[in-house]
Design an enzyme around this catalytic site. Structure first.
Site, PDB file in Angstrom:
ATOM      1  N   ASP A 111      -2.188  -0.713  -3.944  1.00 49.14           N
ATOM      2  CA  ASP A 111      -2.146   1.005  -3.815  1.00 49.14           C
ATOM      3  C   ASP A 111      -2.909   0.398  -2.111  1.00 49.14           C
ATOM      4  O   ASP A 111      -3.927   0.197  -2.783  1.00 49.14           O
ATOM      5  CB  ASP A 111      -3.087   1.518  -5.189  1.00 49.14           C
ATOM      6  CG  ASP A 111      -2.626   3.195  -4.106  1.00 49.14           C
ATOM      7  OD1 ASP A 111      -3.723   2.667  -2.900  1.00 49.14           O
ATOM      8  OD2 ASP A 111      -3.554   3.719  -4.739  1.00 49.14           O
ATOM      9  N   HIS A 112      -2.950   0.201  -1.420  1.00 49.56           N
ATOM     10  CA  HIS A 112      -3.901  -0.293   0.015  1.00 49.56           C
ATOM     11  C   HIS A 112      -4.658   0.808   0.339  1.00 49.56           C
ATOM     12  O   HIS A 112      -5.945   0.235   0.847  1.00 49.56           O
ATOM     13  CB  HIS A 112      -3.005   0.212   1.131  1.00 49.56           C
ATOM     14  CG  HIS A 112      -2.920   1.610   1.716  1.00 49.56           C
ATOM     15  ND1 HIS A 112      -1.903   2.033   1.465  1.00 49.56           N
ATOM     16  CD2 HIS A 112      -3.380   1.897   2.645  1.00 49.56           C
ATOM     17  CE1 HIS A 112      -1.837   3.319   2.002  1.00 49.56           C
ATOM     18  NE2 HIS A 112      -3.995   3.319   2.987  1.00 49.56           N
TER      19      HIS A 112
ATOM     20  N   HIS B 296      -3.765   7.071  -4.427  1.00 48.05           N
ATOM     21  CA  HIS B 296      -4.397   6.652  -3.838  1.00 48.05           C
ATOM     22  C   HIS B 296      -5.322   8.052  -4.709  1.00 48.05           C
ATOM     23  O   HIS B 296      -6.774   7.604  -4.585  1.00 48.05           O
ATOM     24  CB  HIS B 296      -4.717   7.477  -2.252  1.00 48.05           C
ATOM     25  CG  HIS B 296      -3.868   6.482  -1.633  1.00 48.05           C
ATOM     26  ND1 HIS B 296      -3.055   4.766  -1.810  1.00 48.05           N
ATOM     27  CD2 HIS B 296      -2.493   7.123  -0.853  1.00 48.05           C
ATOM     28  CE1 HIS B 296      -1.960   4.874  -1.433  1.00 48.05           C
ATOM     29  NE2 HIS B 296      -1.317   5.468  -0.730  1.00 48.05           N
TER      30      HIS B 296
END
Ligand code: BG6
Length: 542
Positions: free
Chosen positions: A230-231, A293
């Site tokens: 999950d960047h 996010h």
């Protein structure tokens, strides 16, 4: 062999992580003292010298968007800062019939365009690209994986990479299982060194599919070799949430239901769905941003202090928060969530089409491009404190921030008139852009009379730190090679997050609450303002 030092390797059991999964470079001996750090690493503020063992990396989908915009530029910047391990070689694999030279050329162009370090240093990019390799791979063809296995064995021998390989699936999620199974059938999931696989969100589309995907991947790789990106977790500012909370003594005592009135988490984007209509129309804002996010931001802001910044401790605390979030009943979904879709409008001075007119979007699409939800974290620290989350496309500007709003003082010492312009105290953690942190508090206006007004005390990354922050992918790629999963999502996190989202999706499918609309370039539908107004709150306009 690329570097000067030939790595010393030791024998390990097939399939096992040679350094117990730490990947901390125990196979090689580059234990450098700080004074031996290369100049550019010191310049980049990378005083924490962590060297990973030599390794190969395969990017599936190497000719795709993610690889072009993010992965190749990130690997190039790591190369520039000498943060890639010795012997590192990247093999691009995708369906396109290219040869390595053509891939190198593509890589040079895309890095020059997308690298965070500009203007592009053409020589450095060429230097990075010279060792790139490419192999056409059809994910459905066993023979292509056989050829990949052969090439990896040759490279491993030539580069002395000790059998270590990272496989990166920069491909649509439905291919993850197929790729993993093909790797298994060629024995590529095991070897003399470590074998790790990186997959990108979304991890499934609901709890059931997330579990199935987890099972498929775990039948090929053990959980500790699965790296779910999950960047957001790789962003410096997101990591700084924990530093802010747990490296300072003064914030934690006020970080609870005694003093916090509510928390707002905003992920706003001016962009529409670009060329991703086909994916987005099946996902929507809730699955695309909130499930991952936004909930990740919630866990970091609400979690208890972990005993150490270490993968097990951090992720255990995050899961505890998700488990404490009260699942929404269908009645809650009706009253405490808002879904909406953008219509045509103006964004950043440009006239833009409505969502239903975007490419690859159904003309009668009911997919939400905006989602707002009110959640409660049922634990001792957060009892009674609402957490409002909103995410939307085609909003007026790009802003990701967390606003922790405090209660008003119990008594107005200076009287109602003097305090008319005084807002409640707030701490705003600005994830992007204008990365920083603000503390909002009341101050006396310098006039003869007594007027109190809200002012900001600001910390800005750009003024306090001179170096550019590394891109999220730089951090995450190195962490994977080091075997450090702290900033990756564990299966129980993913599944608990889906268990919160599934009931919302179920009601939304039954048109409850009804889909709202908003003009592109506005801050979303009125219903979203009413969601907070019901609690006597309002969205902060960043
Ligand atoms: C991705 C979403 O995960 O995050 C995109 O799929 C979104 O829809 C993107 O645009 C936002 O990421 P960032 O780093 O630009 O905030």
């Amino acid at each position: 062999m690329k570097g000067k030092t030939r790595p010393r390797t030791k024998k390990v059991a097939a399939g096992a992580e040679p350094d117990g999964g730490r990947g901390d470079g125990q196979l090689i001996a580059p234990v450098s003292r700080p004074e031996e750090l290369p100049e550019n690493r010191l310049a980049a503020g990378l005083s924490e010298y962590r060297s990973a063992a030599p390794a190969l990396m395969v990017i599936f989908g190497a000719t795709g968007d993610l690889s072009h915009r993010k992965l190749l530029p990130a690997l190039y910047n790591l190369h520039r800062n000498r943060l890639l391990p010795a012997g590192f070689t990247l093999v691009g694999a995708a369906i396109d019939k290219l040869d390595s030279n053509a891939f190198r050329k593509l890589a040079i162009d895309t890095i020059a365009e997308h690298s965070r370090t500009q203007p592009a240093d053409k020589e450095a990019i060429k230097d990075f690209a010279k060792d790139l390799e490419y192999l056409p791979v059809d994910f459905a063809k066993a023979d292509d994986f056989k050829a990949l296995a052969k090439r990896l064995a040759e490279l491993d021998k030539a580069r002395h990479t000790g059998g270590n390989v990272v496989f990166y699936c920069a491909t649509p999620p439905p291919t993850y299982g197929m790729i993993a199974n093909q790797l298994k059938s060629q024995g590529l999931n095991r070897g003399a060194g470590y074998r790790r696989i990186i997959v990108e969100k979304p991890f499934g589309t609901d709890l059931r599919s997330a579990r199935e995907l987890g099972q498929t991947l775990r039948s090929v790789f053990p959980e500790e070799s699965l790296y779910r990106i999950d960047h957001y977790l790789g962003k410096e500012t997101v990591q700084n949430i924990l530093a802010f909370r747990f490296a300072n003594a003064i914030f934690e005592p006020v970080w609870n239901c005694q003093l916090v009135d509510h928390v707002q988490i905003t992920v706003a984007e001016p962009l529409g769905v670009e060329n991703r209509g086909a994916y987005y129309d099946r996902a929507g804002a809730l699955r695309d941003i909130v499930q991952n996010h936004a909930l990740q931001l919630l866990t970091l802001v609400a979690m208890e202090p972990p005993v150490a910044f270490e993968s097990m401790a951090v992720r255990d605390e995050k899961v505890k928060v998700l488990r404490a979030v009260r699942p929404l009943s269908s009645e809650d979904v009706r009253t405490q969530t808002v879904r909406a879709q953008y219509e045509k409008g103006w964004v950043l001075g440009e006239e833009v089409a409505g969502y239903r007119d975007e490419n690859n979007v159904a003309r009668d699409s009911e997919t939400e491009t905006y989602a707002a939800i009110r959640l409660q974290v049922d634990n001792w620290r957060w009892a009674g404190v609402p957490f409002y989350l909103r995410a939307g496309k085609r909003l007026p500007k790009q802003v990701t921030e967390i606003r922790v709003q405090f209660k008003r003082p119990p008594h107005l010492t200076f009287g109602r008139e003097a305090s008319r312009e005084l807002e409640p105290n707030a701490i705003v953690l600005r994830i992007q852009p204008e990365e920083g942190i603000s503390l909002r508090f009341g101050a006396k206006v310098p006039t003869a009379g007594l007027v109190i007004r809200s002012v900001n005390m600001d910390f800005l990354y750009t003024t306090s730190f001179l170096d550019d922050a590394p891109d999220a992918y730089e951090r995450l790629l190195v962490d994977c090679m080091l075997g450090d999963p702290t900033l990756f999502t564990r299966s129980d996190e993913v599944e608990t997050a889906w268990s919160l989202i599934d009931p919302i999706e179920e009601s939304w499918r039954a048109h409850e609450p009804p889909l709202q609309t908003y003009a592109a370039g506005s801050w979303g539908p009125l219903a979203s303002d009413l969601l907070l107004a019901n609690d006597g709150c309002e969205w902060h306009r960043p």
